[in-house]
Design a protein around this motif. Structure first.
Motif, PDB file in Angstrom:
ATOM      1  N   UNK A   5     -31.196  63.069  38.012  1.00 50.96           N
ATOM      2  CA  UNK A   5     -30.671  63.110  36.633  1.00 50.96           C
ATOM      3  C   UNK A   5     -29.224  63.602  36.604  1.00 50.96           C
ATOM      4  N   UNK A   6     -28.928  64.656  37.422  1.00 53.97           N
ATOM      5  CA  UNK A   6     -27.565  65.171  37.472  1.00 53.97           C
ATOM      6  C   UNK A   6     -26.611  64.142  38.089  1.00 53.97           C
ATOM      7  N   UNK A   7     -27.044  63.477  39.171  1.00 56.28           N
ATOM      8  CA  UNK A   7     -26.191  62.474  39.812  1.00 56.28           C
ATOM      9  C   UNK A   7     -25.926  61.308  38.853  1.00 56.28           C
ATOM     10  N   UNK A   8     -26.975  60.854  38.131  1.00 58.58           N
ATOM     11  CA  UNK A   8     -26.795  59.756  37.181  1.00 58.58           C
ATOM     12  C   UNK A   8     -25.839  60.152  36.048  1.00 58.58           C
ATOM     13  N   UNK A   9     -25.969  61.392  35.574  1.00 60.77           N
ATOM     14  CA  UNK A   9     -25.074  61.865  34.517  1.00 60.77           C
ATOM     15  C   UNK A   9     -23.625  61.920  35.003  1.00 60.77           C
ATOM     16  N   UNK A  10     -23.419  62.409  36.237  1.00 59.17           N
ATOM     17  CA  UNK A  10     -22.061  62.475  36.794  1.00 59.17           C
ATOM     18  C   UNK A  10     -21.486  61.078  36.982  1.00 59.17           C
ATOM     19  N   UNK A  11     -22.322  60.139  37.484  1.00 50.61           N
ATOM     20  CA  UNK A  11     -21.846  58.764  37.666  1.00 50.61           C
ATOM     21  C   UNK A  11     -21.466  58.119  36.329  1.00 50.61           C
ATOM     22  N   UNK A  12     -22.281  58.337  35.295  1.00 52.43           N
ATOM     23  CA  UNK A  12     -21.949  57.803  33.973  1.00 52.43           C
ATOM     24  C   UNK A  12     -20.588  58.336  33.496  1.00 52.43           C
ATOM     25  N   UNK A  13     -20.408  59.649  33.654  1.00 48.70           N
ATOM     26  CA  UNK A  13     -19.167  60.269  33.189  1.00 48.70           C
ATOM     27  C   UNK A  13     -17.963  59.748  33.981  1.00 48.70           C
ATOM     28  N   UNK A  14     -18.107  59.584  35.292  1.00 49.65           N
ATOM     29  CA  UNK A  14     -16.995  59.091  36.111  1.00 49.65           C
ATOM     30  C   UNK A  14     -16.635  57.640  35.778  1.00 49.65           C
ATOM     31  N   UNK A  18     -14.950  57.608  32.515  1.00 45.84           N
ATOM     32  CA  UNK A  18     -13.599  58.171  32.656  1.00 45.84           C
ATOM     33  C   UNK A  18     -12.647  57.161  33.297  1.00 45.84           C
ATOM     34  N   UNK A  19     -13.165  56.344  34.206  1.00 48.07           N
ATOM     35  CA  UNK A  19     -12.315  55.351  34.851  1.00 48.07           C
ATOM     36  C   UNK A  19     -12.042  54.169  33.927  1.00 48.07           C
ATOM     37  N   UNK A  20     -13.066  53.702  33.194  1.00 47.52           N
ATOM     38  CA  UNK A  20     -12.903  52.576  32.281  1.00 47.52           C
ATOM     39  C   UNK A  20     -13.829  52.797  31.095  1.00 47.52           C
ATOM     40  N   UNK A  21     -13.285  53.231  29.937  1.00 45.32           N
ATOM     41  CA  UNK A  21     -14.164  53.507  28.784  1.00 45.32           C
ATOM     42  C   UNK A  21     -14.824  52.261  28.205  1.00 45.32           C
ATOM     43  N   UNK A  22     -14.294  51.082  28.497  1.00 47.71           N
ATOM     44  CA  UNK A  22     -14.846  49.844  27.917  1.00 47.71           C
ATOM     45  C   UNK A  22     -15.845  49.156  28.845  1.00 47.71           C
ATOM     46  N   UNK A  23     -16.312  49.840  29.839  1.00 49.89           N
ATOM     47  CA  UNK A  23     -17.246  49.214  30.786  1.00 49.89           C
ATOM     48  C   UNK A  23     -18.620  49.025  30.143  1.00 49.89           C
TER      49      UNK A  23
END
Length: 405
Positions: free
Chosen positions: A33-42, A45-50
Motif C-alpha cells: 500500500x505504501x509503495x503504491x501510494x508513493x508510485x502514484x504520487x511520483x 508529480x512527473x506528469x499531472x495529466x497522466x
C-alpha cells in the motif's frame, strides 16, 4: 537493501514535498500500500495529466498498476524499473523508487540553483551565430524534401506489394534457364566491352581536344586584347559635337533655374489672387445681408397694407357695421367724457378712421370720408415708406460700393 539507500530515499521524498513522513522501518516487511501510494504520487508529480489505473484492491489490479507505472516511466522518463522488485514492496523496491526520486530531486536542485543565479546576476542573452546555421538549415530543408519524396514513393510501392509479391514468388518459383542466363551474361559482357572501347577512344582523342581548345583560347585572348585597345582609343577620342553639347547643357541649366523661379512666382500670385477673391466674396455677403433684411421688411409691410385694404372693403359693404358707426357718432359726448375719465381712445366712424363731429349724419359722412382719407393716407404712407426704403437701399448700395470695390 542498504541503510544508505533508504536514508537517501526518505530525505529526497521529504525534500520533494511528500505529505507523509516515511520511516526507515516501513520497508523491513513488504508494504504494498505504501509503495503504491508513493508510485502514484511520483507519477502525478512527473506528469499531472497522466491516465493510469490506480486500483490496487485485487492481485490483477496490482499487477496492472505496476506494469502501467513501469511502462509510463520507460516512455516518458526513459527509466527502466524492475516490476518484480516493485511488486515485492520490500527493501529491494527502494532501489527502484530511488531511480525516479533521484531524477525529480536533481531537477528541483538545478531549478533552485538557476533561480539563485538569476536573482544574483543580470541575465545575459546568449549570442548565436546565425551565419553558421544557414548551411545546416539548407541541408535540413533538402533532407526534409528528400524524406517526403522517399516516403511517397515508399507508400506507392507498399500499395503495389500485393501484386509484386505474386510476381516475385512466381519468378522465384520458376526454374532457371541456363541458356537464357548465358545469353544475358554475354550481352552484358559485350556492352561492357563497347563502353570500354569508347572510353579508350576518348582518352586517345584528349590530346587533340586539348590542342583545339588551346588554339581557341589563344584566339579569344587575341580578340579580347584587340577589343580593349579599341575601347581605349574610343575613350581617348573626343567627339566634334561635344563642345556644343556641353554649351547647350549649361544653357539648359540656366533656363531651368529661370523656369523654376517664374513657376514659383506664378503659384504665389495665384494663391494671392484666390485669397483676394475670397475676401471680396465675404465682404459682398456681409454687405448683402442688410439689403436682404430691408427687402424682407418691405414685403411684410406690403402684406400688412393689403390686409388693411381687404378689411376696409369688407366693412363698407356690411350694413350692421354702418349702423354701429352711426350709433357711435351719436354718442360723442358720452364717449368724450368716458374717454377722458377712463383714458380710452375715442372711436369715430368705421375701423378705417374718420373725423370727430357732434351730428350723427355728419359723423356718418365723415366716417366714409375718413375711410377714403385713411386709404389715401395709407397709400401716401406706403409711398413714403417705399421712398425711405429706396433711400436706405441706395445709401446702403453707395456705402457698400466703396467696401466692395
Amino acid at each position: 537493501m542498504s541503510y544508505r539507500d533508504i536514508r537517501n530515499f526518505t530525505e529526497m521524498m521529504r525534500a520533494l514535498g511528500y505529505p507523509r513522513l516515511i520511516s526507515m522501518e516501513n520497508f523491513r516487511t513488504p508494504n504494498f500500500t505504501l509503495v503504491a501510494e508513493i508510485l502514484k504520487w511520483l507519477v502525478l508529480r512527473y506528469d499531472p495529466n497522466t491516465d493510469i489505473p490506480m486500483d490496487v484492491d485485487t492481485e490483477n489490479d496490482r499487477v496492472l498498476f505496476i506494469k502501467s507505472v513501469a511502462q509510463f516511466m520507460m516512455t516518458k522518463a526513459h527509466i527502466k524499473l524492475n516490476t518484480k522488485r516493485l511488486y515485492g514492496a520490500d527493501g529491494l523496491s527502494v532501489k527502484e523508487l530511488l531511480k525516479v526520486t533521484t531524477v525529480l530531486y536533481n531537477a528541483t536542485q538545478k531549478s533552485n540553483k538557476s533561480n539563485e543565479n538569476d536573482a544574483g546576476s543580470t541575465y545575459l542573452p546568449r549570442k548565436i551565430d546565425f551565419n553558421s546555421k544557414v548551411s545546416e538549415l539548407k541541408m535540413a530543408r533538402q533532407l526534409a524534401s528528400e524524406i517526403t519524396v522517399k516516403g511517397s514513393s515508399l507508400h506507392q510501392l507498399l500499395g503495389r506489394e500485393v501484386e509484386l509479391r505474386e510476381i516475385r514468388t512466381a519468378s522465384v518459383a520458376r526454374p532457371l534457364d541456363l541458356n537464357e542466363i548465358e545469353k544475358n551474361i554475354e550481352n552484358s559482357v559485350n556492352e561492357a566491352q563497347s563502353d570500354l572501347e569508347k572510353t579508350k577512344n576518348q582518352l586517345d582523342n584528349i590530346a587533340s581536344d586539348e590542342a583545339n581548345l588551346g588554339a581557341k583560347i589563344e584566339k579569344r585572348k587575341a580578340e579580347l586584347e584587340r577589343n580593349q585597345k579599341r575601347l581605349k582609343n574610343l575613350e581617348s577620342v573626343r567627339p566634334a559635337f561635344m563642345d556644343e553639347y556641353e554649351g547647350l547643357e549649361n544653357d539648359l541649366e540656366g533656363l531651368y533655374k529661370t523656369y523654376i523661379e517664374k513657376y514659383r512666382n506664378l503659384t504665389y500670385l495665384e494663391q494671392q489672387h484666390e485669397h483676394m477673391n475670397k475676401t471680396e466674396l465675404d465682404k459682398f455677403n456681409e454687405s448683402d445681408n442688410p439689403l436682404k433684411a430691408a427687402m424682407r421688411a418691405r414685403e411684410e409691410h406690403d402684406n400688412m397694407i393689403r390686409r388693411r385694404l381687404d378689411s376696409a372693403g369688407s366693412e363698407t359693404d356690411d350694413e350692421e357695421d354702418v349702423e354701429d358707426d352711426e350709433m357711435l357718432v351719436g354718442q360723442d359726448d358720452e364717449d368724450d367724457a368716458g374717454g377722458a375719465k377712463q383714458g380710452k381712445p375715442k372711436v369715430v366712424g368705421s375701423m378705417a378712421g374718420g373725423l370727430d363731429s357732434d351730428d350723427g349724419s355728419e359723423g356718418l359722412s365723415s366716417g366714409s370720408e375718413g375711410m377714403e382719407d385713411g386709404l389715401l393716407d395709407d397709400d401716401d404712407e406706403d409711398d413714403d415708406e417705399d421712398d425711405d426704403e429706396d433711400d436706405i437701399q441706395g445709401g446702403g448700395a453707395d456705402g457698400d460700393s466703396d467696401d466692395n470695390f
